[in-house]
Design a protein around this motif. Structure first.
Motif, mmCIF file in Angstrom:
data_model
loop_
_atom_site.group_PDB
_atom_site.id
_atom_site.type_symbol
_atom_site.label_atom_id
_atom_site.label_comp_id
_atom_site.label_asym_id
_atom_site.label_seq_id
_atom_site.Cartn_x
_atom_site.Cartn_y
_atom_site.Cartn_z
ATOM 1 N N ALA A 49 -8.511 6.896 8.319
ATOM 2 C CA ALA A 49 -9.552 6.691 9.339
ATOM 3 C C ALA A 49 -8.991 6.152 10.650
ATOM 4 C CB ALA A 49 -10.634 5.753 8.814
ATOM 5 N N ILE A 50 -7.940 5.342 10.576
ATOM 6 C CA ILE A 50 -7.337 4.736 11.772
ATOM 7 C C ILE A 50 -5.822 4.781 11.598
ATOM 8 C CG2 ILE A 50 -7.170 2.670 13.208
ATOM 9 C CD1 ILE A 50 -9.823 1.798 11.974
ATOM 10 N N PRO A 51 -5.155 5.754 12.205
ATOM 11 C CA PRO A 51 -3.721 5.916 11.962
ATOM 12 C C PRO A 51 -2.840 4.710 12.310
ATOM 13 C CG PRO A 51 -4.635 7.889 12.926
ATOM 14 C CD PRO A 51 -5.713 6.849 12.972
ATOM 15 N N ASP A 52 -3.178 3.920 13.327
ATOM 16 C CA ASP A 52 -2.351 2.756 13.680
ATOM 17 C C ASP A 52 -2.931 1.497 13.055
ATOM 18 O OD1 ASP A 52 -0.569 0.970 14.745
ATOM 19 O OD2 ASP A 52 -1.372 1.052 16.763
ATOM 20 N N PHE B 275 0.838 -1.185 0.000
ATOM 21 C CA PHE B 275 0.000 0.000 0.000
ATOM 22 C C PHE B 275 0.880 1.245 0.000
ATOM 23 C CE2 PHE B 275 -2.073 -3.433 2.234
ATOM 24 C CZ PHE B 275 -3.275 -3.523 1.556
ATOM 25 N N THR B 276 0.549 2.193 -0.829
ATOM 26 C CA THR B 276 1.263 3.457 -0.879
ATOM 27 C C THR B 276 0.245 4.583 -0.769
ATOM 28 O OG1 THR B 276 2.922 4.718 -2.102
ATOM 29 C CG2 THR B 276 1.253 3.565 -3.406
ATOM 30 N N HIS C 233 0.662 9.305 3.477
ATOM 31 C CA HIS C 233 2.002 9.450 4.032
ATOM 32 C C HIS C 233 2.136 10.854 4.597
ATOM 33 C CE1 HIS C 233 6.417 9.581 4.166
ATOM 34 N NE2 HIS C 233 6.319 8.270 4.271
ATOM 35 N N ASN C 234 2.664 10.960 5.812
ATOM 36 C CA ASN C 234 2.768 12.274 6.470
ATOM 37 C C ASN C 234 4.168 12.884 6.388
ATOM 38 O OD1 ASN C 234 4.289 10.838 8.308
ATOM 39 N ND2 ASN C 234 2.774 10.923 9.948
#
Length: 77
Positions: free
Chosen positions: A53-56, A17-18, A44-45
């Motif tokens: 929706a769910i960062p982890d 996933f990118t 990507h930050n």
């Protein structure tokens, strides 16, 4: 699911996933004791990839929909 050498989430040698990748995450809400699918995308930050929706996403079950050819991949992460 794991992070590959590029820091991208990967489920096998052919699927990673990118930023912008669509993804459905099987999410368990402990407070409401419910399990449900969340449709989101990977971004990507500047330092790390994450699900909007769910960062982890590292400990979640992942279902990846291949929209172009209607095949899908499921992986427990």
């Amino acid at each position: 699911m794991h992070k590959n050498k590029s820091g991208r989430y990967q489920i096998d040698d052919n699927h990673y996933f990118t930023f912008g990748s669509p993804i459905e995450i099987l999410y368990h809400n402990d407070f409401y004791e419910q399990i449900f699918w969340i449709r989101t995308r990977i971004e990507h930050n500047g330092y790390n990839y994450y699900a909007v929706a769910i960062p982890d996403v590292s400990r979640l079950q992942i279902y990846r929909q291949e929209f172009a050819n209607n095949s899908s991949v499921y992986q427990e992460g």
